[in-house]
Write an enzyme that holds these catalytic residues in place. Structure first.
Site, short mmCIF file in Angstrom:
data_model
loop_
_atom_site.label_atom_id
_atom_site.label_comp_id
_atom_site.label_asym_id
_atom_site.label_seq_id
_atom_site.Cartn_x
_atom_site.Cartn_y
_atom_site.Cartn_z
N ASN A 58 1.13 -0.88 0.03
CA ASN A 58 -0.33 0.12 -0.33
C ASN A 58 0.75 0.74 0.36
O ASN A 58 1.84 1.74 1.31
CB ASN A 58 -1.30 0.28 1.50
N ARG A 96 -2.78 -2.09 -3.62
CA ARG A 96 -3.84 -1.45 -2.94
C ARG A 96 -3.69 -0.04 -4.27
O ARG A 96 -2.84 0.27 -3.90
CB ARG A 96 -4.13 -0.73 -1.47
N HIS A 148 -12.26 2.92 0.13
CA HIS A 148 -12.92 3.02 1.45
C HIS A 148 -13.33 0.77 1.24
O HIS A 148 -13.92 0.56 2.09
CB HIS A 148 -13.29 3.14 2.72
N HIS A 179 -16.37 3.77 8.91
CA HIS A 179 -14.80 3.43 8.58
C HIS A 179 -14.28 5.17 9.48
O HIS A 179 -15.16 5.36 8.21
CB HIS A 179 -14.43 3.01 7.16
N GLY A 222 -11.87 6.70 10.33
CA GLY A 222 -9.72 6.78 10.85
C GLY A 222 -9.40 8.37 10.63
O GLY A 222 -10.57 9.46 11.05
N GLY A 238 -9.05 9.49 7.63
CA GLY A 238 -10.50 9.88 6.54
C GLY A 238 -11.16 8.61 7.09
O GLY A 238 -11.26 7.79 7.92
N ARG A 284 -9.69 17.23 5.83
CA ARG A 284 -10.67 17.45 4.85
C ARG A 284 -12.24 17.55 5.13
O ARG A 284 -12.14 17.19 6.66
CB ARG A 284 -10.88 15.98 4.26
N MET A 322 -7.89 12.89 16.93
CA MET A 322 -8.91 12.42 17.10
C MET A 322 -8.67 12.34 19.35
O MET A 322 -9.24 12.90 19.85
CB MET A 322 -10.16 11.58 17.24
N ARG A 323 -7.68 11.02 19.21
CA ARG A 323 -7.30 11.11 20.50
C ARG A 323 -6.65 12.26 21.23
O ARG A 323 -6.94 12.63 22.51
CB ARG A 323 -6.18 9.85 20.53
N GLY A 336 -13.29 4.28 14.89
CA GLY A 336 -14.76 3.97 14.92
C GLY A 336 -14.30 2.63 15.98
O GLY A 336 -15.27 1.50 17.08
N GLU A 337 -12.93 1.99 16.50
CA GLU A 337 -12.13 0.89 17.06
C GLU A 337 -12.27 0.60 18.40
O GLU A 337 -12.08 -0.55 18.92
CB GLU A 337 -11.20 0.03 16.37
N ASN A 338 -12.00 1.77 18.44
CA ASN A 338 -11.20 2.97 19.97
C ASN A 338 -11.63 3.83 20.79
O ASN A 338 -11.98 3.72 22.19
CB ASN A 338 -9.95 3.43 19.21
N GLU A 397 -7.93 -4.08 6.03
CA GLU A 397 -7.86 -4.56 4.27
C GLU A 397 -6.88 -4.66 3.68
O GLU A 397 -7.00 -5.71 2.46
CB GLU A 397 -7.68 -2.52 3.99
P1 ADP Z 1 -6.07 6.23 8.69
O1 ADP Z 1 -7.25 7.39 8.29
O2 ADP Z 1 -5.04 6.81 8.28
O3 ADP Z 1 -6.10 4.53 8.57
P2 ADP Z 1 -6.78 5.36 11.39
O4 ADP Z 1 -8.40 4.36 11.00
O5 ADP Z 1 -5.67 4.22 11.80
O6 ADP Z 1 -6.59 6.11 10.29
O7 ADP Z 1 -7.36 6.39 12.57
C1 ADP Z 1 -6.87 7.45 13.03
C2 ADP Z 1 -7.43 7.96 14.38
O8 ADP Z 1 -7.68 7.33 15.17
C3 ADP Z 1 -6.80 9.74 14.56
O9 ADP Z 1 -7.39 10.30 14.72
C4 ADP Z 1 -6.57 8.52 16.16
O10 ADP Z 1 -6.35 9.81 17.24
C5 ADP Z 1 -7.84 7.80 16.28
N1 ADP Z 1 -7.71 6.90 17.26
C6 ADP Z 1 -7.07 5.62 17.40
N2 ADP Z 1 -6.72 5.25 18.89
C7 ADP Z 1 -7.91 5.86 19.50
C8 ADP Z 1 -8.11 6.70 20.42
N3 ADP Z 1 -7.92 5.52 21.68
N4 ADP Z 1 -8.92 7.24 21.18
C9 ADP Z 1 -9.27 7.93 20.21
N5 ADP Z 1 -9.78 8.18 18.86
C10 ADP Z 1 -8.54 7.63 18.73
#
Ligand code: ADP
Length: 415
Positions: free
Chosen positions: A7, A99, A189, A217, A219, A221, A250, A293-294, A343-345, A396
């Site tokens: 990728n 990819r 995506h 999805h 992240g 993006g 964006r 976001m974190r 979405g996962e965290n 992916e």
């Molecule tokens: P990409 O689109 O670059 O693949 P990712 O899917 O890895 O991005 O997502 C990155 C985003 O996920 C960042 O904004 C990051 O801060 C957020 N993130 C990762 N872990 C956490 C968490 N524990 N709490 C909040 N946001 C998180």
């Protein structure tokens, strides 16, 4: 078969080596053997490599371009000290899966790469000037460094969305713009939304045709997808990944008049305005602090920063709006599935998105939501929730590896 999954981004290269075959797929036992990421290709690159089960190795090295980065990866793979199980030389890599971001209307599924396919991907550059050239660099470098006898396959971000009906993919501008220039929504995506839908089927035992869900999805993006009867029926990203949800940098949906207005007000070029919309907007633009976001959530916890709070609220509201639109468009859905880094965290973000949707039949179970992070795949809604809510960590690379295998073996859909 050992598949090298590649990728390439504009200044990055990510890879995985995945062992897979028809039997392993049937039992869901495909195995990632090694992975790596090289960032800042073009200057002092930051390199992280890892054999599965071993600690990651980090280093810095000057890597001029994607070819140099791939060469570095190949040297690492074949170094006797690396010891990837089952891999002692390049002859143990049996195929490569790339990819590719944009496949326009011509690539509706994954294809074996030959000169014609490369020309086709080059033709799509106009629609994805930021992405396809980087993907192509990975393809050129692989053909040179791995040799042209190893089969290589292109897997497109857009192809999952090729099932969208005209009513979803057309913009309400003169029809000729679609006929003449293929101006339309393509969506991205796709491999992620496809993987999430696949896992949803596995978890629930549903058939593809009975899969009616909304996948999110989220992240750096972000995109949403309405999956009806197992197929993408609508998605939030458009002709390019700029449309749709609010993202890290964006803007997402915007009135196009803003572009002309800003050009006049600021006396800038259209390129400069697009640079703002792509790289300085979204969560970063509103908070003025970060696209991450974190970090933003930490900032809110520590300082209650007003604009950080606003950015998070806007981000969640936008996701809510798409959920509402897709539930209306599909006459309801059985589940909403969260994926991507956020979405996962991000427990708090999922909670905010789902709060206030109870009249639609969406009800989170707080305790479950709080347990879902760090790669856990789980249901997070209450037993009573009419629309179920899942966290499904995306993968992916697995889709890339499996598609590569399928194309190389020339077998129909196998999972
Ligand atoms: P990409 O689109 O670059 O693949 P990712 O899917 O890895 O991005 O997502 C990155 C985003 O996920 C960042 O904004 C990051 O801060 C957020 N993130 C990762 N872990 C956490 C968490 N524990 N709490 C909040 N946001 C998180």
């Amino acid at each position: 078969m050992n598949i090298f999954v590649l990728n390439c981004g504009s200044s990055s290269l990510k890879f995985q080596i995945i062992q897979t075959d028809l039997e392993l797929i049937k039992n869901d036992k495909d195995k990632m053997l090694a992975k790596g990421i090289i960032e800042r290709v073009g200057s002092q690159a930051i390199i992280t490599m890892q054999v599965e089960g071993m600690p990651p190795l980090k280093q810095v090295a000057p890597l001029r371009d994607h070819r140099a980065a791939l060469n570095f990866v190949i040297k690492w793979i074949t170094d006797p000290e690396t010891q990837i199980p089952g891999i002692s030389g390049l002859e143990d890599i049996h195929a490569i899966g790339h990819r590719v971001v944009h496949g326009e209307e011509r690539f509706k599924k994954s294809v074996k790469i030959d000169k014609e396919v490369i020309a086709g991907i080059e033709d799509c550059i106009d629609l994805a000037p930021l992405h396809n050239p980087a993907n192509l660099k990975g393809i050129y470098a692989s053909r040179e460094l791995f040799g042209i006898t190893i089969p290589q396959v292109a897997v497109f971000d857009t192809s999952f969305h090729s099932t969208m009906p005209e009513t979803s993919y057309l913009y309400a501008i003169p029809y000729q713009t679609y006929r003449r220039f293929k101006v339309r929504k393509y969506g991205f995506h796709g491999t992620s939304h496809r993987y999430i839908a696949y896992r949803y089927r596995k978890i629930t035992g549903k058939e593809r045709e009975e899969t009616n869900i909304i996948t999110l999805h989220l992240g750096n993006g972000s995109s949403a997808c309405a999956i009806k009867g197992g197929k993408s029926n609508d998605t939030s990203m458009g002709m390019t990944p700029l449309e749709g949800l609010m993202m890290g940098t964006r803007c997402g949906d915007i009135d196009p008049t803003v572009i002309e207005y800003l050009m006049h007000q600021e006396g800038t070029t259209i390129d400069e305005v697009f640079n703002v919309l792509n790289k300085r907007s979204g969560v970063l633009g509103i908070s003025g602090l970060t696209n991450d976001m974190r970090d933003l959530l930490d900032e809110i916890q520590e300082h209650q920063d007003r604009r950080a709070i606003l950015a998070v609220e806007m981000f969640c509201n936008k996701v809510k709006k798409y959920i509402g639109a897709y539930l209306a468009g599909m006459n309801g859905a059985d589940a909403i599935c969260f994926a991507g880094g956020i979405g996962e965290n991000a427990i708090e973000i999922r909670k905010r998105i789902c709060t206030g949707l109870d009249w639609l039949g969406i009800e989170l179970e707080d305790q479950l939501n709080e347990q879902a992070y760090g790669g856990k795949e789980m249901l997070i809604s209450t037993q009573e929730s009419r629309v179920k809510v899942y966290v499904i960590p995306t993968n992916e690379e697995l889709i890339l590896a499996r598609d590569t295998l399928r194309v190389v073996l020339n077998v129909p859909r196998i999972w």
